[in-house]
Design a protein around this motif. Structure first.
Motif, PDB file in Angstrom:
ATOM      1  N   PHE A 237      -0.752  12.231  -1.887  1.00  0.00           N
ATOM      2  CA  PHE A 237      -1.615  11.083  -1.877  1.00  0.00           C
ATOM      3  C   PHE A 237      -2.524  11.665  -0.943  1.00  0.00           C
ATOM      4  O   PHE A 237      -2.732  11.818   0.121  1.00  0.00           O
TER       5      PHE A 237
ATOM      6  N   THR B 194       0.985  -1.065  -0.105  1.00  0.00           N
ATOM      7  CA  THR B 194       0.198  -0.162  -0.049  1.00  0.00           C
ATOM      8  C   THR B 194       0.614   1.177   0.189  1.00  0.00           C
ATOM      9  O   THR B 194       2.326   0.652  -0.081  1.00  0.00           O
TER      10      THR B 194
ATOM     11  N   ASN C 119      -4.019   3.492   2.024  1.00  0.00           N
ATOM     12  CA  ASN C 119      -4.520   2.273   2.237  1.00  0.00           C
ATOM     13  C   ASN C 119      -4.377   2.494   0.541  1.00  0.00           C
ATOM     14  O   ASN C 119      -4.777   0.274   0.471  1.00  0.00           O
ATOM     15  N   ALA C 120      -4.420   3.423   0.113  1.00  0.00           N
ATOM     16  CA  ALA C 120      -4.392   2.418  -1.481  1.00  0.00           C
ATOM     17  C   ALA C 120      -3.204   1.390  -2.405  1.00  0.00           C
ATOM     18  O   ALA C 120      -2.299   1.364  -2.074  1.00  0.00           O
ATOM     19  N   ARG C 121      -3.916   0.769  -2.349  1.00  0.00           N
ATOM     20  CA  ARG C 121      -2.873  -0.927  -2.774  1.00  0.00           C
ATOM     21  C   ARG C 121      -2.068   0.111  -4.161  1.00  0.00           C
ATOM     22  O   ARG C 121      -2.211   0.602  -5.520  1.00  0.00           O
TER      23      ARG C 121
ATOM     24  N   THR D 221      -2.243  -1.319  -7.725  1.00  0.00           N
ATOM     25  CA  THR D 221      -4.101   0.021  -8.765  1.00  0.00           C
ATOM     26  C   THR D 221      -3.339   1.294  -9.381  1.00  0.00           C
ATOM     27  O   THR D 221      -4.435   1.665  -9.466  1.00  0.00           O
ATOM     28  N   LEU D 222      -2.497   1.936  -9.303  1.00  0.00           N
ATOM     29  CA  LEU D 222      -2.295   3.213  -8.717  1.00  0.00           C
ATOM     30  C   LEU D 222      -2.260   3.132 -10.425  1.00  0.00           C
ATOM     31  O   LEU D 222      -0.898   2.104 -11.269  1.00  0.00           O
TER      32      LEU D 222
ATOM     33  N   THR E 168      -5.117   8.658   0.371  1.00  0.00           N
ATOM     34  CA  THR E 168      -5.263   7.644   1.207  1.00  0.00           C
ATOM     35  C   THR E 168      -4.462   7.177   1.365  1.00  0.00           C
ATOM     36  O   THR E 168      -3.352   7.171   0.481  1.00  0.00           O
TER      37      THR E 168
END
Length: 148
Positions: free
Chosen positions: A56, A24, A60-62, A65-66, A58
């Motif tokens: 950024f 993350t 917790n964003a993976r 997936t960015l 969050t």
């Protein structure tokens, strides 16, 4: 040629920003600080400050997936959060959009020294204070100039 002082810290951002599937944004920034002898409060403060500075939303964003540009931004943020004496960047503008490049131009100002390998001459015009071109056509293989 000057030698680096003992205990100098280096941070390197490769051309391709690769992360593990479960990484993350927060885990990448936190992992970058693991080798530094910091109190937990300092680690948390650095991560939070870099999250904000890098844009950024969050923690917790993976990472997987960015977009390519945000993965590059995360890799650069992970290097900068360590406050290195020397920042090494390999093609740092790859995958960055104009907003990302402008962020990068400002972000690297906090580094004591930055060595950049790039083909992006527009980027260099905005950030370089000295340039070295490596090419066999020059005596000793390099051509160095002060300025952009």
């Amino acid at each position: 040629m000057r030698a680096l002082r003992k205990q100098s810290s280096l941070a390197y951002v490769p051309q391709d920003s690769l992360f593990e599937p479960d990484d993350t944004v927060g885990s990448v920034l936190t992992a970058a600080l693991e080798r530094l002898a910091l109190e937990e409060e300092e680690r948390t403060a650095r991560v939070q400050a870099m999250l904000s500075r890098a844009g950024f939303e969050t923690i917790n964003a993976r990472a997987s997936t960015l977009s390519g540009g945000w993965r590059k931004r995360l890799a650069i943020a992970a290097a900068l959060v360590t406050a290195p004496d020397v920042l090494l960047l390999d093609e740092p503008t790859n995958h960055l959009d104009l907003e990302g490049i402008l962020w990068l131009e400002n972000a690297i100002q906090i580094a004591n020294a930055c060595l950049i390998v790039t083909h992006d001459r527009y980027f260099l015009e905005n950030v370089a204070t000295q340039m070295v071109e490596v090419n066999r056509v020059y005596p000793q293989g390099t051509f160095a100039v002060k300025g952009n």
